[in-house]
Scaffold this active site. Structure first.
Site, PDB file in Angstrom:
ATOM      1  N   TYR A  99       0.833  -1.200   0.000  1.00 62.03           N
ATOM      2  CA  TYR A  99       0.000   0.000   0.000  1.00 62.03           C
ATOM      3  C   TYR A  99       0.872   1.256   0.000  1.00 62.03           C
ATOM      4  O   TYR A  99       0.643   2.191  -0.762  1.00 62.03           O
ATOM      5  CB  TYR A  99      -0.905  -0.039   1.227  1.00 62.03           C
ATOM      6  CG  TYR A  99      -1.798   1.157   1.414  1.00 62.03           C
ATOM      7  CD1 TYR A  99      -2.940   1.318   0.645  1.00 62.03           C
ATOM      8  CD2 TYR A  99      -1.515   2.109   2.391  1.00 62.03           C
ATOM      9  CE1 TYR A  99      -3.783   2.413   0.831  1.00 62.03           C
ATOM     10  CE2 TYR A  99      -2.344   3.201   2.585  1.00 62.03           C
ATOM     11  CZ  TYR A  99      -3.473   3.349   1.806  1.00 62.03           C
ATOM     12  OH  TYR A  99      -4.296   4.425   1.992  1.00 62.03           O
TER      13      TYR A  99
ATOM     14  N   LYS B 246       1.061   4.138  -2.883  1.00 65.81           N
ATOM     15  CA  LYS B 246       0.703   5.521  -2.600  1.00 65.81           C
ATOM     16  C   LYS B 246       1.880   6.474  -2.833  1.00 65.81           C
ATOM     17  O   LYS B 246       1.683   7.633  -3.229  1.00 65.81           O
ATOM     18  CB  LYS B 246       0.184   5.646  -1.163  1.00 65.81           C
ATOM     19  CG  LYS B 246      -1.166   4.970  -0.939  1.00 65.81           C
ATOM     20  CD  LYS B 246      -2.235   5.525  -1.860  1.00 65.81           C
ATOM     21  CE  LYS B 246      -3.635   5.117  -1.451  1.00 65.81           C
ATOM     22  NZ  LYS B 246      -4.660   5.639  -2.374  1.00 65.81           N
TER      23      LYS B 246
END
Length: 330
Positions: A194, A198
């Site tokens: 993640y 990002k």
């Protein structure tokens, strides 16, 4: 199905004055696409744009938190809320991380309303694992929906705006708002895939801002902190809603949406290639990677002589912000 506290709280469902609630000039008559808009932040953004006068294409694949079958149609529910409040909305259940799905997203907006003004990339999910326990399929799935799911809709939208520019109809206020995360900017223990995705979105935003500028497009990103399905379990105590005493709910996703609406509107003229952090009532300009202290020997270094100069550089440079979830120093 219990959708959690963020989804159960719906203060914006039935405004007392439908006409005034849907006639705010900031986004009046704009066509806005919001991905991942069935729940949490995306839902809040879609409703906020509708209140600001926009026509909203509500996109959501309808999957569960881990990307599996969600068994419901959240996009249709949010579109229904917008229409019930006097706004205009359409539904997309396309997979934005798929080439055809991303193309359909833009095509649907153009077919329905004849234009596209703002793209808000928000779709995503989590599969938390420590790196040593993270298998390739989970890595690929998270990177696909976040990073590829930003790239493909941006490419499709920008291709449309480029074609308009070449035809002599250069957009005056085309906008893209991407969704990064504090995990991507600072790191987060247990969220390697993640965080990497990002971080990639933040860098992709900077590149897109430069490349799309000739077509009249501004591109920015935000790193939101709010209560969603992805955060209310991992950070349950921090994200919990306050007791029903009238105090400010700093983690409500609706707090982030005003910044998204502003960045997605003509009012944000001249603001592009920026990353903002948004939490509660606080907005912060994030100051990415910048050169700090430097030294130059003007010749090749020997590894054995690097210890002293590197430590001197580090002593003159700011300490990095701590990674989310890092162990406190001993």
């Amino acid at each position: 199905m219990d959708r959690g506290p963020a989804e159960r709280q719906q203060p914006d469902r039935q405004p007392a004055d439908k006409e005034s609630a849907m006639n705010h000039p900031l986004a009046k008559d704009r066509v806005v696409v919001v991905t991942g808009a069935g729940r949490g932040l995306g839902r809040a953004h879609a409703l906020a744009f509708a209140r600001a006068g926009a026509r909203v294409l509500v996109n959501d694949l309808g999957v569960a938190l881990d990307g599996g079958d969600g068994g419901e149609t959240p996009a249709a529910q949010v579109a229904g809320e917008i229409r019930a409040a006097g706004g205009e909305a359409a539904v997309s259940t396309d997979d934005v991380a798929d080439t055809t799905g991303a193309a359909n997203l833009v095509h649907t907006a153009l077919e329905r309303w004849g234009r596209l003004d703002t793209l808000v990339n928000n779709a995503g999910f989590l599969r938390d694992r420590m790196l040593v326990n993270l298998d390739e399929d989970d890595w690929d799935a998270v990177v696909r929906v976040h990073l590829r799911g930003h790239f493909l809709p941006m490419r499709q939208a920008a291709a449309h705006w480029r074609a308009e520019t070449k035809a002599g109809r250069r957009p005056e206020a085309a906008r893209i708002v991407n969704t990064s995360s504090g995990a991507g900017l600072l790191g987060a223990v247990g969220q390697g895939s993640y965080a990497a995705s990002k971080a990639g979105i933040a860098a992709l935003t900077l590149v897109a801002a430069e490349e799309f500028a000739p077509y009249g497009v501004q591109v920015n990103a935000l790193a939101p902190a709010a209560r969603t399905r992805m955060t209310e379990r991992v950070f349950a105590e921090t994200m919990a809603a306050p007791a029903d005493d009238g105090s400010f709910d700093a983690m409500a996703p609706e707090n982030v949406s005003p910044l998204v609406v502003y960045l997605g509107s003509p009012a944000s003229h001249g603001i592009t290639g920026r990353v903002f952090e948004a939490e509660g009532g606080r907005i912060t300009v994030m100051d990415g990677w910048r050169r700090a202290a430097t030294t130059d020997k003007a010749a090749r270094w020997d590894p054995a002589e690097l210890d002293a100069p590197l430590r001197a550089l580090l002593s003159k440079s700011p300490d990095p912000e701590p990674v989310y979830g890092a162990r406190p120093p001993e």
